[in-house]
Enzyme design. Sequence first.
Site, PDB file in Angstrom:
ATOM      1  N   LYS A   1       0.815  -1.220   0.000  1.00 11.31           N
ATOM      2  CA  LYS A   1       0.000   0.000   0.000  1.00 11.31           C
ATOM      3  C   LYS A   1       0.849   1.270   0.000  1.00 11.31           C
ATOM      4  O   LYS A   1       0.383   2.321  -0.431  1.00 11.31           O
ATOM      5  CB  LYS A   1      -0.927   0.019   1.223  1.00 11.31           C
ATOM      6  CG  LYS A   1      -1.870  -1.164   1.323  1.00 11.31           C
ATOM      7  CD  LYS A   1      -2.829  -1.241   0.148  1.00 11.31           C
ATOM      8  CE  LYS A   1      -3.897  -0.174   0.176  1.00 11.31           C
ATOM      9  NZ  LYS A   1      -4.909  -0.350  -0.880  1.00 11.31           N
ATOM     10  N   ALA A   2       2.060   1.187   0.523  1.00 13.05           N
ATOM     11  CA  ALA A   2       2.902   2.391   0.587  1.00 13.05           C
ATOM     12  C   ALA A   2       4.360   1.994   0.779  1.00 13.05           C
ATOM     13  O   ALA A   2       4.658   0.918   1.305  1.00 13.05           O
ATOM     14  CB  ALA A   2       2.448   3.294   1.729  1.00 13.05           C
ATOM     15  N   ARG A   3       5.243   2.888   0.345  1.00 10.41           N
ATOM     16  CA  ARG A   3       6.681   2.712   0.579  1.00 10.41           C
ATOM     17  C   ARG A   3       7.218   3.983   1.212  1.00 10.41           C
ATOM     18  O   ARG A   3       6.813   5.082   0.844  1.00 10.41           O
ATOM     19  CB  ARG A   3       7.428   2.405  -0.720  1.00 10.41           C
ATOM     20  CG  ARG A   3       7.044   1.081  -1.343  1.00 10.41           C
ATOM     21  CD  ARG A   3       7.921   0.734  -2.537  1.00 10.41           C
ATOM     22  NE  ARG A   3       7.475  -0.500  -3.175  1.00 10.41           N
ATOM     23  CZ  ARG A   3       7.821  -1.707  -2.776  1.00 10.41           C
ATOM     24  NH1 ARG A   3       8.637  -1.837  -1.734  1.00 10.41           N
ATOM     25  NH2 ARG A   3       7.384  -2.786  -3.391  1.00 10.41           N
TER      26      ARG A   3
ATOM     27  N   ARG B   1      10.629   5.732   4.009  1.00  8.84           N
ATOM     28  CA  ARG B   1      12.062   5.795   4.296  1.00  8.84           C
ATOM     29  C   ARG B   1      12.565   4.508   4.925  1.00  8.84           C
ATOM     30  O   ARG B   1      13.674   4.065   4.673  1.00  8.84           O
ATOM     31  CB  ARG B   1      12.319   6.992   5.228  1.00  8.84           C
ATOM     32  CG  ARG B   1      13.745   7.177   5.636  1.00  8.84           C
ATOM     33  CD  ARG B   1      13.942   8.470   6.410  1.00  8.84           C
ATOM     34  NE  ARG B   1      13.032   8.563   7.557  1.00  8.84           N
ATOM     35  CZ  ARG B   1      12.049   9.445   7.655  1.00  8.84           C
ATOM     36  NH1 ARG B   1      11.830  10.288   6.670  1.00  8.84           N
ATOM     37  NH2 ARG B   1      11.281   9.479   8.726  1.00  8.84           N
ATOM     38  N   PHE B   2      11.746   3.878   5.785  1.00 10.31           N
ATOM     39  CA  PHE B   2      12.226   2.724   6.540  1.00 10.31           C
ATOM     40  C   PHE B   2      11.606   1.396   6.095  1.00 10.31           C
ATOM     41  O   PHE B   2      11.675   0.418   6.811  1.00 10.31           O
ATOM     42  CB  PHE B   2      11.955   2.933   8.028  1.00 10.31           C
ATOM     43  CG  PHE B   2      12.750   4.062   8.619  1.00 10.31           C
ATOM     44  CD1 PHE B   2      14.129   4.063   8.554  1.00 10.31           C
ATOM     45  CD2 PHE B   2      12.119   5.128   9.224  1.00 10.31           C
ATOM     46  CE1 PHE B   2      14.868   5.096   9.096  1.00 10.31           C
ATOM     47  CE2 PHE B   2      12.846   6.173   9.777  1.00 10.31           C
ATOM     48  CZ  PHE B   2      14.229   6.152   9.706  1.00 10.31           C
ATOM     49  N   GLY B   3      10.983   1.339   4.942  1.00  7.19           N
ATOM     50  CA  GLY B   3      10.427   0.065   4.488  1.00  7.19           C
ATOM     51  C   GLY B   3       9.122   0.268   3.746  1.00  7.19           C
ATOM     52  O   GLY B   3       8.822   1.359   3.253  1.00  7.19           O
ATOM     53  N   CYS B   4       8.337  -0.804   3.658  1.00  7.72           N
ATOM     54  CA  CYS B   4       7.066  -0.732   2.939  1.00  7.72           C
ATOM     55  C   CYS B   4       5.928  -1.200   3.841  1.00  7.72           C
ATOM     56  O   CYS B   4       6.142  -1.933   4.811  1.00  7.72           O
ATOM     57  CB  CYS B   4       7.116  -1.570   1.663  1.00  7.72           C
ATOM     58  SG  CYS B   4       7.447  -3.317   1.943  1.00  7.72           S
ATOM     59  N   VAL B   5       4.718  -0.776   3.497  1.00  6.03           N
ATOM     60  CA  VAL B   5       3.525  -1.140   4.262  1.00  6.03           C
ATOM     61  C   VAL B   5       2.637  -2.016   3.388  1.00  6.03           C
ATOM     62  O   VAL B   5       2.292  -1.640   2.265  1.00  6.03           O
ATOM     63  CB  VAL B   5       2.743   0.105   4.719  1.00  6.03           C
ATOM     64  CG1 VAL B   5       1.487  -0.303   5.477  1.00  6.03           C
ATOM     65  CG2 VAL B   5       3.622   0.999   5.591  1.00  6.03           C
TER      66      VAL B   5
ATOM     67  N   ASP C   1       8.152  13.671  13.243  1.00  7.77           N
ATOM     68  CA  ASP C   1       7.964  13.529  11.797  1.00  7.77           C
ATOM     69  C   ASP C   1       6.485  13.700  11.444  1.00  7.77           C
ATOM     70  O   ASP C   1       5.925  12.912  10.681  1.00  7.77           O
ATOM     71  CB  ASP C   1       8.491  12.171  11.312  1.00  7.77           C
ATOM     72  CG  ASP C   1       8.708  12.132   9.798  1.00  7.77           C
ATOM     73  OD1 ASP C   1       8.800  13.212   9.185  1.00  7.77           O
ATOM     74  OD2 ASP C   1       8.780  11.027   9.227  1.00  7.77           O
TER      75      ASP C   1
END
EC number: 2.7.11.30
Length: 513
Positions: A198-200, A202-206, A322
């Site tokens: 669903k998303a990418r 800075r620290f990985g993907c979802v 953030d």
Amino acid sequence: MGAAAKLAFAVFLISCSSGAILGRSETQECLFFNANWEKDRTNQTGVEPCYGDKDKRRHCFATWKNISGSIEIVKQGCWLDDINCYDRTDCVEKKDSPEVYFCCCEGNMCNEKFSYFPEMEVTQPTSNPVTPKPPYYNILLYSLVPLMLIAGIVICAFWVYRHHKMAYPPVLVPTQDPGPPPPSPLLGLKPLQLLEVKARGRFGCVWKAQLLNEYVAVKIFPIQDKQSWQNEYEVYSLPGMKHENILQFIGAEKRGTSVDVDLWLITAFHEKGSLSDFLKANVVSWNELCHIAETMARGLAYLHEDIPGLKDGHKPAISHRDIKSKNVLLKNNLTACIADFGLALKFEAGKSAGDTHGQVGTRRYMAPEVLEGAINFQRDAFLRIDMYAMGLVLWELASRCTAADGPVDEYMLPFEEEIGQHPSLEDMQEVVVHKKKRPVLRDYWQKHAGMAMLCETIEECWDHDAEARLSAGCVGERITQMQRLTNIITTEDIVTVVTMVTNVDFPPKESSL
């Protein structure tokens, strides 16, 4: 008891406890199998070495399904310290008709064979026959249980003796990384299937994933981003972190083999996604804007709050560090919840922020003092940095609102109109610090009573002077007042009410900082 007698007693206890500990079965490796190996990016079969703390026990496990008499193995592998697996040499499921069968055991490769006890018949793949236990097995079991109880009593007695002797034990600092936490019990027994990215970030993907009959979100970190995963897990695990406007945490796991390890963080899944994605595809009404903004402010205010005396402990004040529209998720009813705590900083009583690196976060949302590298490393300074970023998110909401009598802008990120989509640190310093520019507040927004109040609130959030910024709690209260007042305002009353509310009715700026 004399000194010599105490020494002799201690030696006796140590020898007894050592014998008891050495007598248990040690698990060094387990049979590994993963039915979803392609999606999980692991091997399908093999032998998995078991790692863990020296003082923790290690086990093997197996999960499988029985579909109309046909056995389908889901997973096999290593299992971390679990009291339910202690001293089980055979992998046996004992629950009555579970949806997914699960068993665990101690001993090398003990999960190669598994069975289902209540049915009084072996439920297993034909390739892994389980040898029936001989009659003397029960006799041996009944003999060992009392011996194990005695050994446990001896170990406890030794611990009490040592504890009494060392009234002030030294503080032990771990010499190595403690490693990932054990799998959540909720997740360990249930198959988790990844469905789509669903998303990418800075620290990985979802990923959107399925946990039995419900959808969850799985954030996957590569091992090199372990610090961010560990920080997010620790923040979610703090007392009092269950709140309607903070993303619901479900569990954390380590997945993969020792060579190729991924770190998983499992949370609630929200189909509408982030506020940024929602605003790209949708405009919002005045009431929708107020609901999103108020619930976002409530979530951030709760995060910033120091709350002692909770049932599960003391919740410290937390700075997100953030805040941006990508890290605000929307539920189906447009209630906002704060997500992504990889950079979050907690402020515990009597401790300072220390040498924490200040220039972190997303450049576009960095406050002037962050861009300058001139941060006061105190709690309130970090909370005010969050408030600057919140002002920019409120501007994004305002830019897509249909309330004002004028055109609704295409969705743009803050400062995208001024410096484009990929600003450098120098670009941001020039625009925000030196020129003191902010995103444009349209003139026609001021003609709507509520939007005029919102514009003033936004300006007080992104004020160049950090100490002049509003608190999150104050923003939440203001938005509640805005919505209430604009529901009763007539066109003729706009100027009068805006003046009245601006001068009198708003709560004080520093209500919670």
